[in-house]
Design an enzyme around this catalytic site. Structure first.
Site, PDB file in Angstrom:
ATOM      1  CB  ILE A 246      -0.971  -0.017   1.196  1.00  0.00           C
ATOM      2  CG1 ILE A 246      -2.116   0.960   0.977  1.00  0.00           C
ATOM      3  CG2 ILE A 246      -0.249   0.252   2.519  1.00  0.00           C
ATOM      4  CD1 ILE A 246      -3.311   0.718   1.883  1.00  0.00           C
ATOM      5  CD  GLN A 291       0.218  11.103   5.880  1.00  0.00           C
ATOM      6  OE1 GLN A 291       1.454  11.103   5.883  1.00  0.00           O
ATOM      7  NE2 GLN A 291      -0.495  11.838   5.027  1.00  0.00           N
ATOM      8  CE1 TYR A 292       2.888   4.210   3.000  1.00  0.00           C
ATOM      9  CE2 TYR A 292       5.073   4.961   2.349  1.00  0.00           C
ATOM     10  CZ  TYR A 292       3.985   4.132   2.155  1.00  0.00           C
ATOM     11  OH  TYR A 292       3.994   3.207   1.124  1.00  0.00           O
ATOM     12  CG  ASP A 293       5.278  10.066  10.503  1.00  0.00           C
ATOM     13  OD1 ASP A 293       4.953  11.225  10.832  1.00  0.00           O
ATOM     14  OD2 ASP A 293       5.825   9.278  11.283  1.00  0.00           O
TER      15      ASP A 293
END
Length: 491
Positions: A246, A291-293
């Site tokens: 993803i 959203q990764y971060d």
């Protein structure tokens, strides 16, 4: 007073945070209340999503492995596809916000628990979690009969993280904080490899029959930085096959997408499941994102994942402030700093178009405190001095912090081989991914430095109209009027 400008990179000394930060939710079980009424009979499609035959054979084989393991079923709402980012997940059908997209049972996770349960568990028990998982990755990758063989076959040989750039490519980062961070990370990884090679790998050749090189170790490090999830049952990092397909999107503004639940992991088995829910509504055929971060700067995104965003607030620069041991008031200043949750050195991440960190100005004023203002360092003011530093202390103190910060910004800007205007012009052309990252990061840093300089330039213009400590004190004592004039009382 010393002010240095360089990056605060936790990753240069420890593997503090795994790249992705899914939030853990323990889901309550759903209670089903049955009565004697007949349940309606529904016919639903049990077809398992098929992998696109145009995908590389390794991906198709990996998909079949997931089906054989019971990971892919009619409930799986996304499948691999070629996307602009490379490989990603696209929706099989319309997906509602917060709907479960995929689930992967714990038996397929690669994490410290998997290491502990393996043949190398004992010799790796004292290692940093990421180092033990890195060794496990490399050992399993060398085994033809590894349970994860087909997963390893689809992992990339490298990423666009600057850790893997050539010397020529790194030259494009000259002057940036990202370059110094990257070199620090490379030194750190090399040091960890040399240590683990001498203490674990070479003394245990039966456990590690295949040679492990520094390049191999860097590969494992890069895989963990870019693909691992964290914060699941307090584990430091977890590689989860299929889930790590993803991709990230800046349009996703929440990190609430990943859960660990207890559920069916096969026809007759139960296990912990890693569950991803879509943070957005997605149409069939569209890519599913997370959203990764939310808090990483572009430099951090580049270092961890090998990409940057175009959003202005991803551009950041770190100011490093320090109380020098040569300062005649070193002990007093350090005591005040520590009493307020800070230390001898303080790091402040400043993002473009954002206000300065709340404690930065008080710390600057503390570092610059001296001369006739030094009385504020006396023990009688120890419990209240930090509050005084929230406001201007004196013209000399305020002028000093403005001058030092502005000089530091100008010095940092002069270290870049290109101007901001030249970078902006380059961004208009078609750049390869790594050059695009380099130009984007250095342009972003310059914008933040100009932003900081403009803040303190405006501050300098206000020096004559600011109200300082002595004036505020006289007002508090009723000895000064609203216009700052001294009030004399006659007997």
């Amino acid at each position: 007073m010393e002010l240095t400008l360089f990056t605060l990179s936790s990753s240069s000394s420890t593997f503090l945070s795994s790249p992705l930060k899914p939030k853990l939710k323990h889901l309550r079980p759903i209670l089903l209340h049955l009565n004697n009424k007949p349940l309606p009979f529904r016919v639903t499609s049990l077809s398992v999503p098929q992998c696109d035959t145009s995908l590389p054979p390794a991906i198709q084989t990996f998909w079949q492995w997931l089906r054989d393991e019971g990971v892919v079923s009619s409930k799986t709402l996304a499948k691999p596809a070629l996307v602009p980012e490379g490989m990603g997940l696209v929706a099989n059908r319309d997906i509602a916000r917060n709907e479960v997209v995929l689930e992967v049972p714990k038996r397929l996770w690669i994490n410290p628990d998997a290491v502990s349960a393996s043949e190398i568990g004992n010799v790796c028990s004292g290692l940093k979690p990421w180092v033990s998982v890195a060794l496990f990755l490399l050992r399993e990758k060398s085994k033809e009969d590894s349970k994860w063989r087909l997963y390893f076959d689809i992992l990339p040989a490298t990423t666009d993280s600057p850790v893997f750039w050539s010397e020529e490519e790194l030259d494009e980062l000259q002057g940036t904080q990202l370059l110094s961070t990257t070199m620090g990370v490379k030194e750190f990884v090399e040091s960890e490899f040399q240590k683990v090679e001498q203490e674990i790998i070479l003394p245990n050749k039966k456990l590690f029959p295949s040679p492990i090189t520094l390049d191999d170790f860097f590969w494992a490090f890069g895989i963990l930085r870019s693909r691992a999830f964290s914060r699941l049952r307090n584990q430091s990092l977890v590689l989860i096959p299929f889930a790590d397909f993803i991709n990230h999107s800046s349009s996703v503004t929440t990190e609430e997408h990943a859960w660990e639940i207890k559920g069916a992991a096969g026809l007759f088995s139960w296990d912990y499941l890693f569950s991803i829910r879509s943070p957005l509504s997605v149409k069939a055929g569209e890519q599913v994102y997370i959203q990764y971060d939310l808090n990483k700067s572009n430099a951090e995104l580049a270092l961890d994942y090998g990409f940057i965003e175009s959003k202005a607030n991803r551009n950041a620069f770190t100011l490093t402030l320090q109380i020098l041991e040569s300062d005649p008031f070193y002990g007093d200043k350090l005591d005040i700093a520590e009493s307020n949750g800070m230390g001898e050195t303080a790091y402040f991440d400043i993002f473009l178009d954002c206000s300065l960190p709340a404690q930065m100005i008080p710390y600057l004023r503390l570092v610059a405190l001296g001369g006739t203002d030094a009385f504020l360092l006396e023990s009688i003011f120890r419990n209240s001095v930090w509050g005084f530093l929230d406001l201007p202390v004196s013209r000399a103190n305020e002028e000093l912090i403005c001058r030092v910060v502005r000089d530091a910004c100008k010095s940092a800007l002069s270290a870049y081989p290109t101007t901001l205007e030249e970078d902006e012009k380059l961004k208009e052309s078609e750049l390869d991914s790594r050059l695009g990252i380099a130009v984007g990061v250095r342009a972003g840093e310059k914008k933040v430095l100009q932003h900081i300089d403009s803040i303190f330039k405006d501050r300098e213009l206000e020096l004559d109209i600011l109200e300082y400590y002595q004036e505020r004190r006289l007002k508090d004592l009723g000895l000064s009027g609203e216009l700052g004039d001294i009030i004399f009382w006659e007997k």
